[in-house]
Design an enzyme around this catalytic site. Structure first.
Site, short mmCIF file in Angstrom:
data_model
loop_
_atom_site.label_atom_id
_atom_site.label_comp_id
_atom_site.label_asym_id
_atom_site.label_seq_id
_atom_site.Cartn_x
_atom_site.Cartn_y
_atom_site.Cartn_z
N ASP A 95 14.08 17.55 -2.43
CA ASP A 95 15.38 17.07 -2.89
C ASP A 95 15.28 16.60 -4.33
OD1 ASP A 95 18.07 16.69 -2.59
OD2 ASP A 95 17.90 14.68 -1.76
N HIS A 140 25.83 10.29 -10.68
CA HIS A 140 25.32 9.61 -9.48
C HIS A 140 24.13 8.74 -9.86
CE1 HIS A 140 24.01 9.02 -5.31
NE2 HIS A 140 22.79 9.38 -5.69
N GLU A 144 25.56 12.29 1.27
CA GLU A 144 25.36 12.72 -0.12
C GLU A 144 25.83 14.16 -0.25
OE1 GLU A 144 21.31 11.82 -1.33
OE2 GLU A 144 21.93 9.81 -1.94
N GLU A 147 25.77 17.52 -1.71
CA GLU A 147 24.78 18.29 -2.47
C GLU A 147 24.96 19.78 -2.23
OE1 GLU A 147 20.73 17.04 -2.38
OE2 GLU A 147 21.20 14.95 -1.91
N ASP A 161 22.88 15.28 2.57
CA ASP A 161 21.64 14.50 2.71
C ASP A 161 22.03 13.11 3.22
OD1 ASP A 161 19.07 13.50 2.46
OD2 ASP A 161 19.26 13.15 0.30
N LYS A 171 15.97 8.90 4.85
CA LYS A 171 16.50 10.22 4.51
C LYS A 171 16.11 11.29 5.53
CE LYS A 171 17.99 9.44 0.16
NZ LYS A 171 19.29 9.85 -0.36
CA CA Z 1 19.73 13.29 -1.92
#
Ligand code: CA
Length: 426
Positions: free
Chosen positions: A128, A135, A200, A202, A234, A254
């Site tokens: 990642d 951000h 998140e 992404e 994520d 995560k």
């Molecule tokens: Ca992330």
């Protein structure tokens, strides 16, 4: 390298699969994204399919490939991939209507409403990155008001090695993670369910052909090693993250779940939707190994991204999901996908077909383009109001989060990514 435009991008081309010709459809004949599917509720092996309109074309049943191994397909070099795309496009084109081939391929179609999916390929390794500069700045401000961006940010594409085993496909639910947290004023940590669960927004970049251990992929070749792009959520446990992240970075905050869309939109399909890579005035130019002519000309992907939230109450009331975020990748990403590939391999690290590179949270410069609740609620200090009167700082049990994305440009047919949705359960 760059991906050329050809007859498969022709805006006039239509399909004999009529649903593919509807305005605003995610999967017109110009898209042709790849995924792995089977009949819903069956125990069949997953097969490789291409989305067309509201159908999936089974590539093996159509006689186009002789494998169910998506990773093997992804290992092919761009010329081979392009030839397969041309064959699929030609066979689905309207002028093939009434042919023997159309009759055979019609039997290889399954309505998407009757299909179920799995993660589109075997993801061996997942990394990642952190390319969303707005951000990084907003999150950095919450922790370090005097120095929001670390000094390395504009020089190094920041990343960490994530966990591939917990990547799941859209439509699945996952359990709220448990873990250690410590309130700033508490003497000791406590154990329990995550209270600051976040998403998140992404993109996921899927690797095509890999590289040998010890060899680097140069920036000018990097795109040839990309197979395509999907949506990527994520999920992040912010309270676990705050307590555990120093000194080695994210871990249990995560790796409990990440959600991908079922479809990989290929680099070939994205060819009409490229944009120049530039640096803001006064920012350092990338070091030579991260700089190339093709990357400057069209390293960026012009993709619009949105996030929607449907709470359990909205679902019970039959209310539509509420939009939280709307933004564009070109305004969010400080590094391009090619730069991530070049950087990842510059030390000789080997990437393999099916590896996944997360872009990092793609927040735009304005508050309505923030790609996480952490940003939208200023670290949980300011709840957001939903249209039905509910409020949220972080996600609650029963909440479904949906990512959507698409590309639109004058002279090209709009293509979409489908969606990546996931539901939190207690
Ligand atoms: Ca992330």
């Amino acid at each position: 390298m760059t991906y050329p435009l050809d007859a498969t991008h022709d805006a006039q081309r239509q399909s004999w699969v009529e649903s593919a010709n509807a305005a605003g459809c995610d999967f017109p004949i110009q898209n042709l994204p790849f995924g792995r599917f089977r009949a819903a509720g069956s125990t069949d092996a997953f097969r490789i399919g291409v989305a067309i309109g509201d159908q999936v074309l089974d590539l093996r049943a159509a006689g186009l490939i002789d494998t169910n191994d998506m990773n093997a397909l992804m290992a092919a070099m761009p010329a081979e991939r392009r030839a397969l795309r041309q064959k699929i496009s030609d066979g689905l084109a309207k002028d093939k209507e009434g042919s023997a081939q159309q009759a055979a391929w019609a039997k290889a179609l399954l309505p998407q409403a009757q299909a179920e999916y799995t993660v589109p390929c075997r993801v061996g390794d997942y990394t990642d990155f952190y390319t969303g500069i707005h951000h990084a700045t907003t999150i950095g401000k919450l922790f370090r008001p005097d120095q929001p961006l670390m000094p390395n940010y504009k020089w190094v594409p920041i990343g960490y090695h994530g966990r591939a085993s917990s990547i799941v496909v859209s439509g699945q639910s996952f359990k709220r993670p448990q873990g250690q947290t410590k309130a700033p004023d508490a003497a000791e940590p406590s154990f329990g369910p995550c209270r600051r669960l976040d998403y998140e927004l992404e993109l996921g970049f899927y690797i095509g052909p890999g590289n040998a251990l010890g060899s680097a992929i140069g920036i000018d070749d990097a795109e040839a090693h990309l197979f395509g792009v999907g949506l990527f959520n994520d999920w992040s446990a912010r309270d676990l993250q705050a307590w555990e992240y120093q000194p080695l970075g994210p871990f249990l905050a995560k790796n409990f779940a990440s959600t991908v869309s079922p479809w990989i939109v290929t680099m070939e399909a994205l060819a009409p939707f490229r944009a120049p890579f530039t640096r803001p005035e006064g920012d350092p130019q990338p070091l030579p190994y991260l700089d190339g002519e093709a990357n400057r000309q069209q390293g960026q992907l012009d993709i619009t991204l949105e996030v929607y939230l449907q709470t359990a109450k909205m679902r019970a009331d039959g209310a539509a999901p509420a939009r939280l975020t709307h933004g564009r990748v070109t305004e969010a990403a400080y590094w391009t996908a090619a730069q991530l590939v070049a950087h990842h391999t510059v030390n000789g690290c080997n990437l393999q077909p099916g590896d996944l590179l997360g872009s990092g949270t793609l927040s735009g410069p304005t508050p309505d383009a923030a790609g996480s609740l952490m940003e939208l609620t200023l670290g949980g200090k300011q709840a957001i109001a939903l249209p039905n009167g509910e409020q949220r700082t972080f996600l609650q049990d029963g909440d479904t989060l949906i990512l959507r994305g698409w590309c639109e440009r004058e002279g090209a047919v709009r293509i979409g990514f489908g969606e990546a949705s996931g539901t939190v359960v207690g």
